[in-house]
Design a protein around this motif. Structure first.
Motif, PDB file in Angstrom:
ATOM      1  N   ALA A 287       4.294  47.638  53.410  1.00 45.76           N
ATOM      2  CA  ALA A 287       5.712  47.289  53.529  1.00 45.76           C
ATOM      3  C   ALA A 287       6.200  46.563  52.272  1.00 45.76           C
TER       4      ALA A 287
ATOM      5  N   GLU B  35       6.970  48.788  49.350  1.00 45.58           N
ATOM      6  CA  GLU B  35       8.161  49.622  49.470  1.00 45.58           C
ATOM      7  C   GLU B  35       9.479  48.898  49.227  1.00 45.58           C
ATOM      8  N   ILE B  36       9.454  47.565  49.132  1.00 44.09           N
ATOM      9  CA  ILE B  36      10.722  46.861  48.889  1.00 44.09           C
ATOM     10  C   ILE B  36      11.039  46.894  47.396  1.00 44.09           C
TER      11      ILE B  36
ATOM     12  N   GLU C 288       9.431  49.776  59.836  1.00 39.08           N
ATOM     13  CA  GLU C 288      10.762  49.562  59.251  1.00 39.08           C
ATOM     14  C   GLU C 288      11.246  48.137  59.479  1.00 39.08           C
ATOM     15  N   GLU C 289      10.959  47.584  60.658  1.00 33.36           N
ATOM     16  CA  GLU C 289      11.325  46.182  60.933  1.00 33.36           C
ATOM     17  C   GLU C 289      10.545  45.244  60.025  1.00 33.36           C
TER      18      GLU C 289
ATOM     19  N   LYS D 269       9.286  45.912  57.062  1.00 31.85           N
ATOM     20  CA  LYS D 269       9.808  46.068  55.699  1.00 31.85           C
ATOM     21  C   LYS D 269      11.110  45.280  55.523  1.00 31.85           C
ATOM     22  N   LYS D 270      11.996  45.395  56.503  1.00 33.59           N
ATOM     23  CA  LYS D 270      13.276  44.681  56.462  1.00 33.59           C
ATOM     24  C   LYS D 270      13.063  43.165  56.478  1.00 33.59           C
ATOM     25  N   THR D 271      12.160  42.716  57.328  1.00 34.13           N
ATOM     26  CA  THR D 271      11.849  41.291  57.433  1.00 34.13           C
ATOM     27  C   THR D 271      11.283  40.756  56.117  1.00 34.13           C
TER      28      THR D 271
ATOM     29  N   ALA E  45      11.483  42.018  53.130  1.00 38.61           N
ATOM     30  CA  ALA E  45      12.489  42.096  52.067  1.00 38.61           C
ATOM     31  C   ALA E  45      13.430  40.900  52.128  1.00 38.61           C
ATOM     32  N   GLN E  46      13.914  40.558  53.318  1.00 41.00           N
ATOM     33  CA  GLN E  46      14.847  39.431  53.436  1.00 41.00           C
ATOM     34  C   GLN E  46      14.184  38.103  53.099  1.00 41.00           C
TER      35      GLN E  46
ATOM     36  N   LYS F 112      13.253  38.056  49.183  1.00 44.65           N
ATOM     37  CA  LYS F 112      14.423  38.017  48.289  1.00 44.65           C
ATOM     38  C   LYS F 112      15.259  36.753  48.452  1.00 44.65           C
TER      39      LYS F 112
ATOM     40  N   ILE G 204      15.042  39.646  63.315  1.00 42.88           N
ATOM     41  CA  ILE G 204      15.765  40.846  62.847  1.00 42.88           C
ATOM     42  C   ILE G 204      16.408  41.481  64.070  1.00 42.88           C
TER      43      ILE G 204
END
Length: 148
Positions: A24, A27-28, A118-119, A121-123, A125-126, A129, A148
């Motif tokens: 994950a 992929e960010i 996907e969750e 990866k989103k977590t 990334a946030q 960043k 999320i």
């Protein structure tokens, strides 16, 4: 533009969780350098023995052998050289007691491990960043548990 990758550490005894996390993170859209450890003692040995720059962000599991995440977090926060490191608790536990204990002991954020890629990866990334240097020193419990 920064040319140095962000140094991220994952401390987790579960090989599948480490692989899932590494995939994950890869992929960010941010260049990162990931180091992995199997328990809190391995992390502390690295942080105390290393002449290298400390990581910008540590993802710390709670339930591990040798030294668990609770003990490791306490040792980080009581060490003057390590106390300002950004520590994200990364656990399957959603226990109010675990959340409260890590909050009180100085974790920066608490993340429940997502089951879906996907969750996750989103977590990641946030959290990665987020500009931690501008976060307030006084933690707000309402923002501590990341969802999320």
């Amino acid at each position: 533009m920064s040319t140095k990758p962000m140094k991220v550490v994952l401390v987790d005894d579960d090989e599948d969780d480490r692989m899932f996390f590494a995939d994950a993170l890869q992929e960010i859209e941010l260049e990162t350098d990931l180091q992995e450890f199997h328990n809190g003692q391995e992390l502390l040995n690295f942080l105390n023995d290393s002449d290298l720059d400390h990581p910008q962000l540590i993802f710390l599991d709670l339930n591990m052998p040798v030294m668990n995440g609770f003990e490791c977090l306490k040792k980080i926060r009581t060490n003057p050289k390590l106390k300002d490191l950004v520590v994200a608790i990364y656990s399957t536990s959603s226990s109010e007691r675990d959340i409260e204990e890590t909050f009180v002991n100085g974790a920066n954020i608490y993340i429940n491990k997502p089951n879906k890629f996907e969750e996750l990866k989103k977590t990641i990334a946030q959290v990665v960043k987020r500009n931690w240097q501008y976060e307030e020193n006084e933690m707000d419990k309402t923002n501590f548990l990341f969802r999320i």
